[in-house]
Design a protein around this motif. Structure first.
Motif, PDB file in Angstrom:
ATOM      1  N   ASP A  44       0.841  -1.188   0.000  1.00 50.01           N
ATOM      2  CA  ASP A  44       0.000   0.000   0.000  1.00 50.01           C
ATOM      3  C   ASP A  44       0.881   1.244   0.000  1.00 50.01           C
ATOM      4  OD1 ASP A  44       0.786   0.657   2.640  1.00 50.01           O
ATOM      5  OD2 ASP A  44      -0.865  -0.469   3.509  1.00 50.01           O
ATOM      6  N   GLN A  45       0.262   2.403  -0.187  1.00 50.42           N
ATOM      7  CA  GLN A  45       1.037   3.627  -0.382  1.00 50.42           C
ATOM      8  C   GLN A  45       1.948   3.927   0.806  1.00 50.42           C
ATOM      9  OE1 GLN A  45       1.014   5.144  -3.261  1.00 50.42           O
ATOM     10  NE2 GLN A  45       2.395   6.813  -2.734  1.00 50.42           N
ATOM     11  N   HIS A  46       1.448   3.743   2.020  1.00 52.66           N
ATOM     12  CA  HIS A  46       2.252   4.042   3.204  1.00 52.66           C
ATOM     13  C   HIS A  46       3.493   3.149   3.276  1.00 52.66           C
ATOM     14  CE1 HIS A  46      -1.686   5.723   4.634  1.00 52.66           C
ATOM     15  NE2 HIS A  46      -0.879   6.695   5.010  1.00 52.66           N
ATOM     16  N   ARG A  47       3.309   1.840   3.087  1.00 49.46           N
ATOM     17  CA  ARG A  47       4.441   0.919   3.182  1.00 49.46           C
ATOM     18  C   ARG A  47       5.437   1.123   2.042  1.00 49.46           C
ATOM     19  NH1 ARG A  47       4.368  -3.582   6.522  1.00 49.46           N
ATOM     20  NH2 ARG A  47       2.574  -3.673   7.912  1.00 49.46           N
ATOM     21  N   ALA A  48       4.933   1.434   0.850  1.00 49.64           N
ATOM     22  CA  ALA A  48       5.829   1.691  -0.274  1.00 49.64           C
ATOM     23  C   ALA A  48       6.693   2.930  -0.010  1.00 49.64           C
ATOM     24  CB  ALA A  48       5.025   1.871  -1.558  1.00 49.64           C
ATOM     25  N   GLN A  49       6.075   3.973   0.533  1.00 48.59           N
ATOM     26  CA  GLN A  49       6.833   5.193   0.843  1.00 48.59           C
ATOM     27  C   GLN A  49       7.825   4.943   1.972  1.00 48.59           C
ATOM     28  OE1 GLN A  49       3.332   8.392  -0.517  1.00 48.59           O
ATOM     29  NE2 GLN A  49       4.216   8.527   1.509  1.00 48.59           N
ATOM     30  N   PRO A 102      -5.473   8.537   4.917  1.00 47.74           N
ATOM     31  CA  PRO A 102      -5.778   7.188   4.415  1.00 47.74           C
ATOM     32  C   PRO A 102      -4.995   6.870   3.136  1.00 47.74           C
ATOM     33  CG  PRO A 102      -7.783   8.327   5.049  1.00 47.74           C
ATOM     34  CD  PRO A 102      -6.686   9.346   5.106  1.00 47.74           C
ATOM     35  N   SER A 103      -4.757   5.573   2.888  1.00 48.92           N
ATOM     36  CA  SER A 103      -3.887   5.138   1.801  1.00 48.92           C
ATOM     37  C   SER A 103      -4.350   5.621   0.423  1.00 48.92           C
ATOM     38  CB  SER A 103      -3.774   3.606   1.799  1.00 48.92           C
ATOM     39  OG  SER A 103      -2.844   3.188   0.817  1.00 48.92           O
ATOM     40  N   TRP A 108      -3.473   9.010  -4.469  1.00 45.89           N
ATOM     41  CA  TRP A 108      -3.903   9.944  -5.505  1.00 45.89           C
ATOM     42  C   TRP A 108      -3.218  11.304  -5.353  1.00 45.89           C
ATOM     43  CZ3 TRP A 108      -5.816   8.570  -9.877  1.00 45.89           C
ATOM     44  CH2 TRP A 108      -6.553   7.389  -9.983  1.00 45.89           C
ATOM     45  N   GLY A 109      -2.989  11.711  -4.121  1.00 49.90           N
ATOM     46  CA  GLY A 109      -2.241  12.945  -3.902  1.00 49.90           C
ATOM     47  C   GLY A 109      -0.817  12.826  -4.415  1.00 49.90           C
ATOM     48  N   GLN A 208       2.896   1.804  10.761  1.00 48.22           N
ATOM     49  CA  GLN A 208       2.454   0.689   9.926  1.00 48.22           C
ATOM     50  C   GLN A 208       2.750  -0.675  10.539  1.00 48.22           C
ATOM     51  OE1 GLN A 208       0.613   1.436   7.254  1.00 48.22           O
ATOM     52  NE2 GLN A 208       0.932   3.569   7.878  1.00 48.22           N
ATOM     53  N   GLY A 209       3.218  -0.705  11.765  1.00 49.51           N
ATOM     54  CA  GLY A 209       3.507  -1.978  12.421  1.00 49.51           C
ATOM     55  C   GLY A 209       4.683  -2.705  11.807  1.00 49.51           C
TER      56      GLY A 209
END
Length: 262
Positions: A44-49, A102-103, A108-109, A208-209
């Motif tokens: 997901d976007q958070h983990r990828a970043q 949220p992801s 999209w941002g 993100q744990g």
């Protein structure tokens, strides 16, 4: 995610692409790595970043820095120090904000930011060529007054997007200090040698744990190899062509992020 050997290979390939981009354009490589980690490994976007920031904690850009130096391209370590100091505060704040979004809106941002970046880069006015034998690099004024805002803004952008901050640093250094494209790129790469992304990685990992450390190891190794190859090519390409190629690649990455949403 459960780690598998294929994840290491995917990380190596992703890091190689990111490293090539970093060596060519002086950026952290996150512009390529964040979309690819999402597309190939379904992060997901958070983990990828967060994974991208973590992969750049090691001095993976050192081969590229040495390649620039061997071509007679130099920068100021004093300026790098000011930029890094401000960056550390900015990335912590930017990461906190990113992990409260949220992801899907974050993704999209991120895509919208890449589109804006691509157009601004492509149509940015190219300054007149600088002959360093006649006009030495002058950092006698603006070292703190310009360096701190540039570093702080770069850190905030890095924390929000997972990028290395070079998307901000390079054009602003070229504008404020009349650096050539290659000098600004080298400055950006030197900034990445210390683990300046550590505050952001801490925030992402906690929120993100944890992060996929096996994938991150592959990305880091691939990045180091790719950065050296990219730097060897970059020192032989004119600044205008570098800028235009970079803009096209950024736009393609924005398209990848958008397509993933479908």
């Amino acid at each position: 995610m459960t780690f598998a050997p294929g994840h290491l290979l995917a990380g190596l390939g992703t890091g190689l692409c990111g490293g090539l981009l970093s060596g060519l354009f002086g950026v952290g490589g996150g512009i390529v790595m964040v979309p690819l980690l999402g597309l190939v490994l379904h992060l997901d976007q958070h983990r990828a970043q967060g994974a991208t920031l973590a992969a750049m904690l090691l001095p993976t850009g050192l081969p590229a820095v040495l390649q620039y130096r061997s071509r007679g391209i130099h920068t100021s370590l004093r300026l790098v120090g000011v930029l890094v100091l401000a960056f550390l505060f900015g990335i912590y704040g930017g990461s906190l904000v990113a992990n409260r979004i949220p992801s899907e809106p974050l993704r999209w941002g991120y895509a919208a930011f890449l589109v804006l970046l691509a157009f601004k880069t492509f149509f940015r006015h190219e300054p007149a060529p600088v002959d360093r034998t006649l006009e030495p690099l002058d950092l006698s004024t603006g070292l703190w007054s310009a360096g701190v805002p540039i570093g702080l803004l770069a850190g905030v952008v890095s924390g929000l997007t997972g990028l290395g901050g070079a998307v901000v640093v390079i054009p602003l250094l070229a504008s404020r200090f009349r650096m050539t494209q290659h000098e600004a790129q080298l400055t950006s790469l030197v900034m990445l040698l210390p683990p300046i992304g550590l505050p952001g990685v801490y925030v992402y990992a906690k929120a993100q744990g944890g992060l996929p450390w096996g994938v991150i190891a592959g990305v880091a190794v691939g990045f180091a190899v790719g950065a050296l190859g990219g730097a060897r090519v970059a020192t032989r390409i004119q600044g205008v062509k570098l800028k235009q190629t970079y803009a096209v690649i950024v736009l393609l990455m924005a398209l990848l992020v958008a397509l993933r949403g479908r």
